[in-house]
Design an enzyme around this catalytic site. Structure first.
Site, mmCIF file in Angstrom:
data_model
loop_
_atom_site.group_PDB
_atom_site.id
_atom_site.type_symbol
_atom_site.label_atom_id
_atom_site.label_comp_id
_atom_site.label_asym_id
_atom_site.label_seq_id
_atom_site.Cartn_x
_atom_site.Cartn_y
_atom_site.Cartn_z
ATOM 1 N N HIS A 203 -24.472 2.940 3.589
ATOM 2 C CA HIS A 203 -23.973 1.690 4.168
ATOM 3 C C HIS A 203 -25.111 0.906 4.827
ATOM 4 O O HIS A 203 -25.248 -0.301 4.622
ATOM 5 C CB HIS A 203 -22.888 1.974 5.214
ATOM 6 C CG HIS A 203 -21.624 2.541 4.655
ATOM 7 N ND1 HIS A 203 -20.400 1.932 4.814
ATOM 8 C CD2 HIS A 203 -21.381 3.666 3.921
ATOM 9 C CE1 HIS A 203 -19.464 2.647 4.212
ATOM 10 N NE2 HIS A 203 -20.033 3.720 3.677
ATOM 11 N N ASP A 312 -18.402 -3.386 9.033
ATOM 12 C CA ASP A 312 -18.089 -2.402 8.002
ATOM 13 C C ASP A 312 -16.595 -2.089 8.083
ATOM 14 O O ASP A 312 -15.878 -2.626 8.931
ATOM 15 C CB ASP A 312 -18.941 -1.152 8.219
ATOM 16 C CG ASP A 312 -19.294 -0.452 6.913
ATOM 17 O OD1 ASP A 312 -18.464 -0.476 5.992
ATOM 18 O OD2 ASP A 312 -20.396 0.125 6.818
#
Length: 550
Positions: A203, A312
């Site tokens: 990520h 996120d």
């Protein structure tokens, strides 16, 4: 071979323009579109208008009577959402009678047509004023729909230099568009964007790459992580240091987590939920960071209040912080759009509950077109755990559904239109907000087809090795940063590659201790295989797509 839409210009222009458009408007907009009077402009502007109308927006297309007739009738299915309003072009001495487009005048008369076009400023201002007056004020204006609501946006061409006072008078943003570039003209200052990924390298790396590309576009980007991850991600390129800063938040200690653990690579799979508890402990520090910036008082760069937060899917608490400070959010999903669609919005899952593993082995009912969106049993078992309570106190699917928070105005997914052509409109319909691909976000900057910037020369042997192989002759092996791979898994995969006797490049990250490849494996496969132990994102992916690796 088709180029992927992740180069700086295309990706950042889409994000800059589309995120700005989503920032202050509800999902269904009233958009006024006003092109220059040339068919090379009017036709693409009208096509854009039709596509916006098909997305459910009300579009007022502005032209002149003769051009409106020549552009043809609006498709019947769009008549409720797309209207053409004609303004009478004033007469100008020297212009041919009835001239209303560049096709009607010789080249030496174009300047006179522009003079006549400038004469549309007053009737255009009157049109906008009438629409705004009829829409009223207060709640009625806010809740109005279709053509009865005040315009949310004005999309104009290069020629209307006089439109800004009209837009300012009615507090409407205007977007200037040409065929080569689109830029938001209502926001002369660069944006301040806060980017906050989940603490997994799968990520953090694409989030950081997105941050770099936004910074290259002139925006100020605050990238948020933790001290150890900041070090491991490497230094910011010097040319970006004035526009991209990295801010570290201290991860709180949680009983049961290894000391110094700051990413998913530092903890075993059975401790990930404890790690999420620690991550949730960053909420108060993040709120202080957001609240510590100034108001939107004309300041620039990092001193101004954030214009956007890119979050996120793990931070289900970001929305309330953004709401308190009236900052819009964008949810960046590092997985493809198909995965976002498969998980689906909360309302669809409530209407079609999936209670057993087999429910995840078939296409969800809200995907109505032919597709192979389904998981095999071992994959479905893993997906099913997302919908169950876990030790962090928040089910993973509830974290994912934070993208439905009102402050989240945009969904960004890590993919490209070539790979998933139907997905942007599907996600937009499912989640009732714009959805855009960010590209792959894994390459170094590609200058052209042959010249590539490689930041670490140690990768060159791998690149040269790949270049020697024929197209479509190399298998790329990579399991990602999140897969819980054991030493036994690695050895079995190694034996399989050796027995297959095929060309391969294996992106593998060594464990922190112990052997991870069978003795003698690399020498046995040296003629066919390459094991990239580090930096494989920069060396393997550089050539994999371009060389047609399987």
């Amino acid at each position: 071979m088709a180029k992927y839409p992740s180069p700086n210009q295309a990706m950042a222009a889409i994000i800059d323009v589309a995120t700005s458009a989503a920032a202050s408007s509800p999902p269904q907009l009233h958009i006024v579109v006003f092109p220059w009077l040339a068919f090379g402009h009017m036709i693409p502007f009208l096509e854009l208008s039709k596509r916006l109308a098909r997305r459910g927006h009300a579009v007022t297309f502005i032209s002149t009577p003769r051009n409106a007739a020549r552009l043809g009738a609006i498709p019947p299915e769009l008549l409720a959402r797309l209207r053409i309003v004609s303004l009478d072009l004033p007469a100008v001495d020297g212009l041919p009678n009835g001239a209303e487009s560049t096709a009607d005048v010789p080249q030496e008369k174009i300047g006179l047509l522009k003079k006549a076009f400038d004469g549309l400023a007053v009737p255009f201002a009157g049109l906008i004023a009438d629409i705004c007056t009829n829409a009223g004020d207060g709640d009625a204006a806010i809740n109005a729909t279709g053509f009865s609501r005040k315009p949310d946006w004005i999309i104009l061409d290069f020629a209307q230099y006089w439109i800004w006072p009209i837009a300012d008078e009615h507090e409407k943003p205007a977007m200037a568009a040409t065929r080569e570039v689109a830029t938001t003209a209502s926001s002369p200052r660069p944006l301040h964007i806060v980017v906050f990924p989940w603490l997994a390298f799968g990520h953090m790396i694409p989030f950081l790459e997105l941050s770099k590309r936004l910074a290259r576009r002139g925006h100020a980007v605050t990238f948020v992580s933790t001290p150890r991850n900041v070090v491991r991600l490497g230094a910011i390129p010097p040319e970006l240091s004035v526009r991209l800063r990295v801010v570290s938040l201290n991860l709180p200690a949680v009983d049961g987590l290894p000391e110094g653990a700051e990413s998913t690579t530092d903890v075993p799979p059975d401790k990930i939920e404890l790690f999420k508890i620690a991550f949730d402990g960053l909420a108060a520090q993040f709120a202080s960071l957001i609240g510590g910036n100034g108001e939107d008082d004309g300041s620039t760069g990092f001193s101004r209040k954030p214009d956007w937060i890119i979050q996120d899917v793990v931070q289900n608490w970001t929305g309330s912080i953004a709401e308190e400070h009236k900052i819009p959010c964008a949810s960046f999903n590092i997985f493809p759009a198909a995965m976002v669609a498969f998980l689906g919005p909360k309302k669809e899952n409530l209407a079609h509950p999936r209670t057993k593993t087999e429910d995840y082995m078939v296409k969800p009912p809200w995907i109505t077109f032919p597709a192979n969106l389904a998981f095999r049993r071992h994959e479905a078992e893993w997906i099913a755990t997302m919908f169950k309570p876990n030790a962090s106190g928040v089910a993973d699917i509830d974290r994912f559904w934070s993208i439905e928070h009102p402050c989240c105005r945009l969904i960004i997914y890590r993919s490209c239109l070539e790979a998933e052509p139907p997905m942007s409109p599907i996600l937009t319909d499912l989640f009732a907000k714009p959805a855009l691909p960010a590209g792959l976000l894994i390459f170094p900057e590609i200058v052209d087809d042959d010249a590539v910037i490689v930041s670490d020369q140690s990768f060159l042997p791998a690149i040269e090795w790949l270049d020697e192989k024929p197209d479509k002759s190399v298998i790329y092996v990579a399991l990602g940063s999140e897969a819980p791979v054991t030493a036994d898994h690695v050895r079995e995969l190694a034996f399989g590659l050796e027995l297959a006797d095929v060309n391969f490049i294996w992106a593998i990250r060594p464990p922190s201790h112990g052997a991870f490849l069978p003795n003698g494996f690399e020498s046995c496969v040296a003629h066919a295989g390459w094991c990239a132990r580090s930096g494989y994102r920069s060396c393997a992916c550089l050539r994999i797509v371009r060389s047609g690796v399987s």
